[in-house]
Design an enzyme around this catalytic site. Sequence first.
Site, PDB file in Angstrom:
ATOM      1  NE  ARG A 177     -25.971 -24.727  -9.018  1.00 49.99           N
ATOM      2  CZ  ARG A 177     -26.837 -25.313  -9.822  1.00 49.99           C
ATOM      3  NH1 ARG A 177     -28.128 -25.291  -9.564  1.00 49.99           N
ATOM      4  NH2 ARG A 177     -26.440 -25.940 -10.903  1.00 49.99           N
ATOM      5  CG  ASN A 219     -19.164 -21.851 -13.655  1.00 54.58           C
ATOM      6  OD1 ASN A 219     -18.231 -22.643 -13.725  1.00 54.58           O
ATOM      7  ND2 ASN A 219     -20.376 -22.207 -13.276  1.00 54.58           N
ATOM      8  CD  GLU A 300     -19.775 -28.603 -13.035  1.00 54.40           C
ATOM      9  OE1 GLU A 300     -19.811 -27.399 -12.737  1.00 54.40           O
ATOM     10  OE2 GLU A 300     -20.357 -29.498 -12.372  1.00 54.40           O
ATOM     11  CE  LYS A 374     -17.230 -28.479  -5.950  1.00 55.33           C
ATOM     12  NZ  LYS A 374     -18.458 -28.588  -6.763  1.00 55.33           N
ATOM     13  CG  ASP A 379     -21.177 -30.961  -6.976  1.00 54.26           C
ATOM     14  OD1 ASP A 379     -20.620 -30.120  -6.247  1.00 54.26           O
ATOM     15  OD2 ASP A 379     -21.846 -30.655  -7.976  1.00 54.26           O
ATOM     16  CD  GLU A 401     -14.966 -25.416  -3.684  1.00 53.74           C
ATOM     17  OE1 GLU A 401     -13.908 -25.585  -4.319  1.00 53.74           O
ATOM     18  OE2 GLU A 401     -16.033 -25.066  -4.221  1.00 53.74           O
ATOM     19  CD  GLU A 407     -24.992 -26.804  -5.913  1.00 50.41           C
ATOM     20  OE1 GLU A 407     -23.890 -26.409  -5.478  1.00 50.41           O
ATOM     21  OE2 GLU A 407     -25.135 -27.304  -7.045  1.00 50.41           O
ATOM     22  CD  GLU A 524     -27.430 -38.959   6.133  1.00 51.60           C
ATOM     23  OE1 GLU A 524     -27.322 -38.735   7.361  1.00 51.60           O
ATOM     24  OE2 GLU A 524     -26.570 -39.561   5.474  1.00 51.60           O
ATOM     25  CD1 TRP A 555     -25.733 -34.511 -16.115  1.00 53.63           C
ATOM     26  CD2 TRP A 555     -24.014 -33.265 -15.393  1.00 53.63           C
ATOM     27  NE1 TRP A 555     -25.773 -33.314 -16.785  1.00 53.63           N
ATOM     28  CE2 TRP A 555     -24.735 -32.517 -16.364  1.00 53.63           C
ATOM     29  CE3 TRP A 555     -22.886 -32.681 -14.807  1.00 53.63           C
ATOM     30  CZ2 TRP A 555     -24.360 -31.236 -16.757  1.00 53.63           C
ATOM     31  CZ3 TRP A 555     -22.513 -31.400 -15.199  1.00 53.63           C
ATOM     32  CH2 TRP A 555     -23.245 -30.694 -16.162  1.00 53.63           C
TER      33      TRP A 555
HETATM   34  O1  GCW Z   1     -22.137 -28.077  -7.441  1.00 52.26           O
HETATM   35  C1  GCW Z   1     -21.865 -27.664  -8.746  1.00 52.26           C
HETATM   36  C2  GCW Z   1     -22.832 -26.568  -9.018  1.00 52.26           C
HETATM   37  C3  GCW Z   1     -22.381 -25.597 -10.067  1.00 52.26           C
HETATM   38  C4  GCW Z   1     -20.988 -25.120  -9.698  1.00 52.26           C
HETATM   39  C5  GCW Z   1     -20.072 -26.327  -9.628  1.00 52.26           C
HETATM   40  C6  GCW Z   1     -18.680 -25.969  -9.142  1.00 52.26           C
HETATM   41  C7  GCW Z   1     -20.096 -22.955 -10.047  1.00 52.26           C
HETATM   42  O2  GCW Z   1     -24.052 -27.130  -9.373  1.00 52.26           O
HETATM   43  O3  GCW Z   1     -23.302 -24.558 -10.110  1.00 52.26           O
HETATM   44  O4  GCW Z   1     -20.506 -24.161 -10.581  1.00 52.26           O
HETATM   45  O5  GCW Z   1     -20.546 -27.263  -8.701  1.00 52.26           O
HETATM   46  O6  GCW Z   1     -18.425 -26.174  -7.968  1.00 52.26           O
HETATM   47  O7  GCW Z   1     -17.882 -25.507  -9.930  1.00 52.26           O
END
Ligand code: GCW
Length: 694
Positions: A177, A219, A300, A374, A379, A401, A407, A524, A555
Amino acid sequence: MPSALLLACLAVAAQRMVYAETGADAWLRYAVLQERATSLPNRVAVVGNSVIVKTAGSELVRALEGRPGKRIPTQSIPADDAFVLGTWKDIHPLFPELKPVRIPSGDGFWLKTVRRKKTKYWLIIGANDRGVLYGMFSLLARIARQRDVNTIDDSQSPSAPIRWVSQWDNLDGSIERGYAGRSIFFDSGQVRGDLTRVGDYARLLASVGINGCAINNVNADPRILSADFLPQLVRVADAFRPWGIKLAVSVDMSSSMAVGGLKTFDPLDRDVAAWWQKTADAIYQRIPDFGGFVVKADSEGRSGPSQYGRTATDAANVIARALAPHHGVLLYRAFVYNHHLDWRDPKADRARAAYDYFHALDGKFSENVIIQIKYGPIDFQVREPASPLFGAMPNTNQAIELQVTQEYTGQQRHLVFLAPMWKEILDFDMHVSGATPVKKIVSGETWHRPLGGYNAVVNVGLDENWLAHPLAMANLYGYGRLAWNPNLSADEIAGEWTRLTFGNNPQVVETISKMLLFSWHIYESYTGPLGAGTLTNILGDHYGPGIESSERNGWGQWHRADEHGMGMDRTIATGTGYIGQYSPEVQKNYESLEKCPDELLLFMHHVAYTHVLHSGKTLIQHIYDSHYEGAEQAAKLVTQWQSLHGQIDDERYNAILDRLEYQAGHAIVWRDTVVNWFFKASGIPDAKGRVGHP
Ligand code: GCW
């Protein structure tokens, strides 16, 4: 006077440098500063021996003249007007007349002008070394913004101790990203040989008060903790150190197996604990100011404690215990959810996951664990409510976060200034014990937590201007400023950044600030409506419209649009019960259709396309209108920018124009895809006759 002190006087020379406006200097252009340098002292006295304080001194000289002056060691305060930099501990003996009433705390600073007979001193006093650096940058920013610095008395302390950034850089040099080129840290499985850009990045971060950086993808490649990698990490830490940035790394839970050679990574296994201890000890032996680790586990497809029937507490604490003797911290991410949810189940809800999993663990984490949450429960979408988890862990350190890398918000090809969105989240009152805005929870103030703060995914790359879109740098600047002081308004931040980046011409400041401040709303409007999510392609690159990609998969980013209506029913009465995760006061607002604010309606409720919003429009007409208006406003960004032609250097003017023109075109693609899809789904014509009649 204490004789142990070293006072190095850096004499500011008269030369000036002319820079090409590539954007590499970001908000540290120092153009105005050099013009005004004549009215400021040309002596910089650095008190003490700290590397960070010395960096502050050199930077001040660089800013005022464009290149470092000569170092003249001395044992006394200059007899002429001078800037004097140092920590309170070192400065106070030299200026005993200072009353300790305004001493800052944490990484704070005190800027103070004092007179002694005919001589005037600009004191830059830090609560610690970092404070000196931050005070120096703050003073420079005032000068650059043409503020009066003849008499100053300003003491500031940061809102929270943790003010970090994360990079999702892979060891092969790619960035997850990331939209601005390859990694400044890694290439072909190694840390780069030339770390000049890393030092430059550290300088930028320090200038807005950031004090830590986790350099690799959450990751995480376990190799980051292998013994042969440590000397490479040492080099990065060395590049960070002068700027007070603590190095941190993201680690994989299975590291004890993957690189440690153990047969398990069970967090309750003795050998696993010993391995983490040994690994942390080895790091701190070489990098005594190492910041700590970030962990993404059970998320994930990542390894995690659930593989052994253990909890996040077990996992976090085994690592945290290894860091504790060295004062390191562990940021454990709350981004834990099942990505194989049953989309047919009306009670299934990804938004519930973080709270359901973590709130029961409140109070069980070690003192140096911080749960990194987050901002919203899904997300990084264009609009989400504040995560209910912020209100549910009074006995746990928390960090919010955020994402500077855009992204889901246009990947730096669209202008989206995110400070207004972050402000809404930070100011949101969770109503858990009196007034409890998120900013006071994450700072640790609400529940008197020893630690807490901020971490944002930034993902700068090798592109010369760091984030590809020159205006996207306002997000990095804004993030740092809000982590330092979340009470600043988005307006103030936009104004500050514009002045520092483009100068003080009132027309430029007004036009760019306006563009920034409306940009989130514009994006938006032509993407995802009323809290439904971004409506982007969630299965691939997270860019461009992909309305159906959210549906009928595990998802859980569902918006549930069908032929009758749209939205996730998250009510307590008939839905997933998500709203029940908030305090009763907040529940009241979200649960009732009447009270729920329009902008989050589809996040909280499923309603018919004919449902009438507070605005008086039906949902379907709102979707049509907002997409047409949004695309029109995106086109206006181009003309607003063109009104600045000739007032901005050609390099940056053209680079920004290109991107804005692209955005205006892509906004039409978004508009048409979304309105046509909803017209087809609902069969309800646009009252203004646009949809289906291009
Ligand atoms: O927003 C998602 C992203 C992933 C990311 C994940 C996360 C690093 O699409 O690419 O992985 O969140 O925050 O862990």
